[in-house]
Scaffold this motif. Structure first.
Motif, PDB file in Angstrom:
ATOM      1  N   PHE A 142       0.832  -1.196   0.000  1.00  0.00           N
ATOM      2  CA  PHE A 142       0.000   0.000   0.000  1.00  0.00           C
ATOM      3  C   PHE A 142       0.872   1.253   0.000  1.00  0.00           C
ATOM      4  N   GLY A 143       1.998   1.193   0.720  1.00  0.00           N
ATOM      5  CA  GLY A 143       2.931   2.323   0.751  1.00  0.00           C
ATOM      6  C   GLY A 143       3.490   2.610  -0.636  1.00  0.00           C
ATOM      7  N   VAL A 144       3.854   1.540  -1.352  1.00  0.00           N
ATOM      8  CA  VAL A 144       4.365   1.717  -2.720  1.00  0.00           C
ATOM      9  C   VAL A 144       3.282   2.343  -3.594  1.00  0.00           C
ATOM     10  N   TYR A 145       2.050   1.865  -3.402  1.00  0.00           N
ATOM     11  CA  TYR A 145       0.912   2.355  -4.193  1.00  0.00           C
ATOM     12  C   TYR A 145       0.698   3.860  -3.985  1.00  0.00           C
ATOM     13  N   VAL A 146       0.653   4.288  -2.704  1.00  0.00           N
ATOM     14  CA  VAL A 146       0.427   5.725  -2.470  1.00  0.00           C
ATOM     15  C   VAL A 146       1.658   6.546  -2.867  1.00  0.00           C
ATOM     16  N   ASN A 190       3.708  10.799   0.467  1.00  0.00           N
ATOM     17  CA  ASN A 190       4.703  10.194   1.324  1.00  0.00           C
ATOM     18  C   ASN A 190       4.049   9.075   2.137  1.00  0.00           C
ATOM     19  N   PRO A 191       4.491   7.821   1.945  1.00  0.00           N
ATOM     20  CA  PRO A 191       3.836   6.696   2.643  1.00  0.00           C
ATOM     21  C   PRO A 191       3.820   6.864   4.156  1.00  0.00           C
ATOM     22  N   VAL A 192       4.899   7.400   4.720  1.00  0.00           N
ATOM     23  CA  VAL A 192       4.958   7.548   6.175  1.00  0.00           C
ATOM     24  C   VAL A 192       3.851   8.481   6.664  1.00  0.00           C
ATOM     25  N   ASP A 193       3.622   9.571   5.919  1.00  0.00           N
ATOM     26  CA  ASP A 193       2.528  10.477   6.277  1.00  0.00           C
ATOM     27  C   ASP A 193       1.189   9.750   6.210  1.00  0.00           C
ATOM     28  N   VAL A 206      -1.505   9.144   9.214  1.00  0.00           N
ATOM     29  CA  VAL A 206      -2.903   9.581   9.183  1.00  0.00           C
ATOM     30  C   VAL A 206      -3.851   8.397   9.402  1.00  0.00           C
ATOM     31  N   LEU A 207      -3.472   7.228   8.886  1.00  0.00           N
ATOM     32  CA  LEU A 207      -4.260   6.019   9.157  1.00  0.00           C
ATOM     33  C   LEU A 207      -4.353   5.796  10.665  1.00  0.00           C
ATOM     34  N   TYR A 208      -3.213   5.992  11.358  1.00  0.00           N
ATOM     35  CA  TYR A 208      -3.181   5.816  12.812  1.00  0.00           C
ATOM     36  C   TYR A 208      -3.989   6.904  13.504  1.00  0.00           C
TER      37      TYR A 208
END
Lengths: 353, 308
Positions: free
Chosen positions: A27-31, A37-40, A44-46
């Motif tokens: 999912f990180g690669v996808y976004v 930025n996947p970490v962001d 936000v998911l958290y």
């Protein structure tokens, strides 16, 4: 729980955590490919699911119907059936609850709510019980029939709420009549989540005990593991399958009852928002174990709850959480291949090592 | 002939025309599913593949102005998504029906996600052929405007029936689907044949999706498919895994889908949602009628888990 049970639980937890991490990586690669930025996005998911009191409450409010619809797949699955009719059972349960609530009128609160739950459970249970009966007596594939019944349930609901039971005074939204205010179920005293959560947790625990500790549950496990052995043992297979389907459908129906009694107050398109489909995922993640459903429904409820925040922060479409759910589902199914392959969880490998 | 008769005639014509218009996605998805199931696997995710095909075909047509390129891209997108199904199902102890459900959820999610920017712009439509030169009635004319994909689907059904029956490839596909033991004995690569069957099936389902967005109804939005991909899976059981019967069954289902809108054109709008559910009721009725608790269905591939 004996040591081999503990070991297989540890195996399941390890594999599920790895599957979840792998899904998040994809999912990180996808976004990232879409320029975020996947970490962001993870943060936000958290934030949207577990960081604050209000997000936890929203997560748990989503988790309540998920627990109940997950049982609609998990209980028949223990008997060897792949039923995916939770969405339809929730909808017919919700509609039946509205009818019961309107008919009860000014009944006292507790008996009134009990009757409405019963109506929802009977409607949902009959709906999925029919799937089991068609499978046992006519050989109709239960996966396809239950999925068709989802569409039929939603069409029936639209038919009713646009005509026979429509509340014509509500102009902004097409909906059914409302249940009486005196029969609305509120939030629990200590947390801003409605009583459906308590109902979901209780039935999951009760069904866990029934499936693990009773003769009925033992018989169902034999049937699910080896139908021929069940037949040889003289178990009443048809009745057991239909009962499992009925129980599963009844739980999803109660889910619909609480959506009506505690969230909406009436039946509308808001009943068919995908709780049934996400429930299938919860059932598979928990490996059809009612106690594990509680935890995994909360996890999935969190993903659903953070959808709104993802949309606002990153302008991601609301289908983002559906993509994530579908991905997680696929990875978890693929991870089934890993069971029995990790030598740490095989006692036999300890001696040779 | 009084007014009542005329309106029933127009309902009939509208149902026939609707059957021709609506049946194409059913036809392509059911032909695709027939290929997949003949190889011994069930792909319940073709509903998701159909929606991804509709979205990618529409997006391609919007961006390039070429609807036929859209059809091709839709097929390729469907094949790519089905490849995921094929790969995951190649792992040991993975349930193909459950993978199909996950593909259904993932595919529709992906299509809604990526298709969001394409809800508003309009794409060029696929052309149709006018078969109503002999009639002056506007209803007949609108009923007999037939899309090329419908005709292609009909020819494909005939071709598939022939190829499955008489070619080496057809025999290989059927052997792998009927008995793993026999296929192993003949030295066939079971996983590769199944992968090809699933991917080719996904291509066809993707093409079926492009018909939805590029011809009828000819738009892209999130409510475009209402379970056609799923009903097509049931339709394959009804058609007994026979491509030509898939064609007839698709027309029947198309007619059932067209019933509600056809009644609406003559002013019957009550019970609209109930008529809308007609194809689901029909599918269920057909399943109840054609299934049997005692034995596997005639013509069913032996390795397919759906008719245990």
């Amino acid at each position: 729980m004996n040591s081999s049970g503990l070991l297989s639980s540890a195996e399941a937890v390890t594999i599920n955590v790895a599957a979840f991490a792998f899904t998040m990586a994809i999912f990180g690669v996808y976004v990232a490919a879409l320029g975020h930025n996947p970490v962001d996005v993870y943060y936000v998911l958290y934030l949207g699911s577990f960081a604050r009191q209000i997000s936890i409450e929203s997560t748990l409010t989503n988790a309540a119907p998920l627990m109940l619809t997950a049982l609609c797949t998990a209980i028949p699955a223990r008997a060897g059936l792949l039923v995916i009719g939770g969405e339809g059972a929730l909808v017919v349960g919700g509609v039946a609850t509205v009818l019961a609530g309107v008919a009860l009128g000014d009944a006292p609160f507790l008996p009134g709510v009990a009757m409405m739950c019963l109506a929802g459970a009977l409607a949902g249970g009959t709906w999925i019980g029919l799937v089991g009966a068609l499978r046992q007596y006519r050989g109709v594939n239960e996966t396809i029939s239950s999925l068709l019944l989802n569409y039929i349930a939603i069409a029936l609901m639209y038919h009713l709420i646009t005509g026979p039971i429509r509340d014509w005074e509500r102009v902004l939204k097409t909906s059914s009549w409302s249940i009486p205010e005196s029969l609305r179920v509120g939030e629990m005293e200590f947390i801003g989540v409605h009583w459906g959560l308590a109902a979901g947790v209780s039935v999951c625990l009760i069904l866990y005990v029934i499936m693990r500790r009773t003769t009925f549950g033992f018989g169902v496990d034999i049937l699910g593991g080896n139908p021929r052995a069940a037949q040889m043992a003289g178990l009443p297979i048809n009745r057991m399958v239909i009962l499992c389907c009925f129980i599963g459908g009844a739980m999803a129906g109660i889910g619909g009852a609480f959506e009506v009694m505690a969230v909406h107050g009436f039946a509308s398109e808001s009943l068919a928002v995908g709780f049934g489909y996400a429930g299938i995922l919860v059932a598979f993640l928990s490996r059809q174990n009612p106690a594990a459903i509680i935890v995994l429904a909360i996890l999935l409820g969190g993903i659903t709850a953070s959808g709104g925040l993802l949309q606002r922060r990153f302008d991601l479409p609301d289908a983002t959480t559906q993509v994530l759910q579908g991905l997680l589902f696929m990875v978890v199914l693929a991870s089934n291949a890993a069971y029995g392959r990790l030598s740490v969880f095989q006692p036999a490998s300890w001696r040779t090592a | 002939m009084d007014a009542g008769d005329i309106s029933w005639w127009s309902v009939l014509i509208a149902v026939i025309g609707g059957a021709i218009r609506v049946s194409t996605p059913y036809l392509f998805v059911s032909l695709g599913e027939t290929l997949t199931e003949k190889s011994g696997r069930v792909n319940l995710g073709l509903e998701g593949v159909l929606v991804v095909g509709a979205m990618s075909g529409y997006a391609t047509a919007v961006l390039t102005g070429e609807p036929w390129l859209g059809v091709l891209v839709a097929g390729l997108a469907g094949a790519a998504l089905s490849l995921v199904h094929a790969l995951v199902c190649s792992l040991p102890r993975v349930n193909d029906i459950a993978v199909g459900i996950s593909l259904f959820i993932f595919g529709t999610g992906l299509a809604f996600f990526l298709g969001k920017p394409f809800i508003n712009p309009s794409a060029p439509r696929l052309p149709d052929i006018d078969f109503a030169w002999w009639s002056s009635s506007p209803q007949v004319q609108s009923a007999l405007k037939i899309n090329i994909l419908f005709i292609a689907g009909f020819i494909l059904a005939l071709f598939m029936a022939w190829a499955l029956k008489t070619t080496r490839w057809g025999l290989m596909l059927r052997t792998v689907g009927d008995s793993e033991e026999a296929a192993k004995a003949l030295g066939y690569n079971i996983l590769r044949v199944r992968m090809l069957g699933t991917v080719a099936g996904g291509f066809l389902a993707g093409v079926g999706g492009s018909y939805l967005s590029l011809y009828f109804p000819g738009t892209w939005n999130e409510g475009l498919s209402s379970g056609q991909g799923l009903m097509a899976v049931a339709l394959v059981i009804f058609a007994r895994w026979d491509p030509v019967r898939c064609f007839y069954a698709s027309l029947l289902f198309g007619g059932a889908t067209a019933l509600g809108p056809a009644l609406q054109t003559v002013g019957i709008t009550t019970n609209y949602y109930l008529y809308g559910a007609a194809p689901y009721f029909l599918t269920l009725a057909v399943l109840i009628y054609s299934s049997s608790p005692q034995k596997a269905l005639e013509g069913a591939p032996g390795e397919v888990s759906i008719n245990r």
